[in-house]
Enzyme design. Structure first.
Site, PDB file in Angstrom:
ATOM      1  N   ALA A  10      39.517  35.680  47.800  1.00 13.25           N
ATOM      2  CA  ALA A  10      40.351  36.771  48.632  1.00 13.25           C
ATOM      3  C   ALA A  10      39.780  37.999  48.980  1.00 13.25           C
ATOM      4  CB  ALA A  10      41.719  36.737  47.867  1.00 13.25           C
ATOM      5  N   GLY A  12      36.496  39.015  48.905  1.00 14.07           N
ATOM      6  CA  GLY A  12      35.297  39.063  49.558  1.00 14.07           C
ATOM      7  C   GLY A  12      35.568  38.539  51.217  1.00 14.07           C
ATOM      8  N   ALA A 128      45.356  40.835  48.730  1.00 13.24           N
ATOM      9  CA  ALA A 128      44.673  39.625  49.294  1.00 13.24           C
ATOM     10  C   ALA A 128      45.137  38.220  48.909  1.00 13.24           C
ATOM     11  CB  ALA A 128      43.335  39.869  49.563  1.00 13.24           C
ATOM     12  N   LYS A 182      41.465  51.933  37.081  1.00 17.73           N
ATOM     13  CA  LYS A 182      42.164  50.895  37.616  1.00 17.73           C
ATOM     14  C   LYS A 182      42.229  49.711  36.585  1.00 17.73           C
ATOM     15  CE  LYS A 182      42.913  47.495  40.517  1.00 17.73           C
ATOM     16  NZ  LYS A 182      42.027  46.682  41.295  1.00 17.73           N
ATOM     17  N   ASN A 200      54.985  41.563  41.360  1.00 18.10           N
ATOM     18  CA  ASN A 200      54.678  42.977  40.985  1.00 18.10           C
ATOM     19  C   ASN A 200      55.903  43.759  40.915  1.00 18.10           C
ATOM     20  OD1 ASN A 200      52.090  42.104  40.891  1.00 18.10           O
ATOM     21  ND2 ASN A 200      51.162  43.468  42.098  1.00 18.10           N
ATOM     22  N   GLU A 261      41.050  37.090  33.931  1.00 17.88           N
ATOM     23  CA  GLU A 261      40.005  38.142  33.356  1.00 17.88           C
ATOM     24  C   GLU A 261      40.507  39.144  32.092  1.00 17.88           C
ATOM     25  OE1 GLU A 261      37.496  39.335  37.007  1.00 17.88           O
ATOM     26  OE2 GLU A 261      39.533  39.423  37.529  1.00 17.88           O
TER      27      GLU A 261
END
Length: 300
Positions: A10, A12, A128, A182, A200, A261
């Site tokens: 997304a 990229g 994205a 971030k 979110n 992650e």
């Protein structure tokens, strides 16, 4: 300007779409030959935030080593894929500038061990989502912050001079601080959305979720001095509201049964806090909950 973007996910694809729209010659380096073939035939479709669609001509390949020399290489893969890429990147000419677009802090020192003379880092807050192999949906406008950690800023000028209100680019001074900030935002949003399985915006509208987010914020401000000035809590609320309909990357990973992650984002922050004597109990509990969900192989 010839730009190669490694990673046809997304982030990229959205980046490729806007760079191609600005007149740059863009090549996406995909992992799967089927995706590369489809991008070469159908090109790249972007579904804009207003629902309209644009199609940009991009080339695609699976073989980074076969590309002619590029003016810029953007690395837009997740941290786990970086380990396989470092050797390839180190074999590229040292004059080729590299721009890393990863979450977290784990890649910062690793990337700087590469021989390239010009290395920059990027932090994005846009939304994205891939909806097909050659189609990406722009789900929310957000800044693309770039910090040049090594080398000459001139080699990044064409990118920094890009003027598009839908893909705003901002130059910042301190790469490590940018990535840290971030990561703090990600710690406040990603693990909560993944565990609670909410978008979110619900972190603000759901009273209990909001209380948890406030508690994590308090833990972080105690552990890391200066966070309240760099990231006021109102900024966190604002980001949740601006990306209210977004599915965080960590929740998307859970939904797809992928490893997230969590270690490279939350794990690194927990280690930094522990080094100064702070345990961050609420965030640490969420961290282990995400790991437990991944270990069980649960999909939502």
């Amino acid at each position: 300007m010839n730009v190669a973007i490694i990673g046809a996910g997304a982030v990229g694809q959205l980046t490729a779409s806007f760079l191609a729209e600005s007149g740059m010659s863009v090549t996406l380096v995909a992992r799967r030959q089927g995706q590369a073939d489809e991008l070469n035939v159908k090109y790249l479709t972007r579904v804009n935030v207003d629902g309209t669609e644009t199609v940009q001509k991009v080339a695609s390949t699976t073989k980074l080593e076969e590309l002619p020399q590029q003016d810029l290489i953007v690395i837009a893969v997740k941290y786990g894929q970086l380990q396989k890429l470092y050797e390839q990147l180190s074999s590229l000419p040292s004059e080729v500038p590299l721009l890393f677009m990863q979450n977290g802090l784990a890649h910062f020192d690793e990337a700087l061990r590469l021989p390239q003379k010009n290395i920059a880092f990027c932090s994005v807050s846009f939304g994205a989502q891939m909806i097909a192999q050659s189609t990406v949906q722009h789900r929310g406008v957000g800044a693309c912050k770039i910090a040049i950690e090594r080398g000459n800023s001139d080699v990044f000028n064409k990118l920094l001079q890009l003027r598009n209100s839908l893909y705003p680019i901002e130059l910042v001074v301190n790469a490590e601080q940018m990535l840290f900030e971030k990561a703090v935002f990600n710690c406040l949003i990603n693990p909560l959305t993944a565990v609670l399985q909410v978008k979110n915006g619900e972190l603000v509208t759901n009273k209990q979720a909001f209380l948890l987010m406030q508690t994590i914020y308090h833990e972080l401000t105690v552990a890391f001095k200066g966070i309240e000035q760099a990231i006021p809590f109102l900024k966190v609320i604002d980001l949740c509201e601006k990306t209210a309909s977004n599915t965080s990357s960590m929740l998307a990973d859970r939904m797809q049964g992928r490893k997230s992650e969590i270690d490279t984002i939350v794990g690194v922050i927990l280690e930094k806090a522990l080094a100064s004597g702070h345990n961050l109990p609420t965030l640490r509990t969420l961290y282990h909950q995400v790991l437990a969900i991944e270990e069980s192989g649960e999909r939502s």
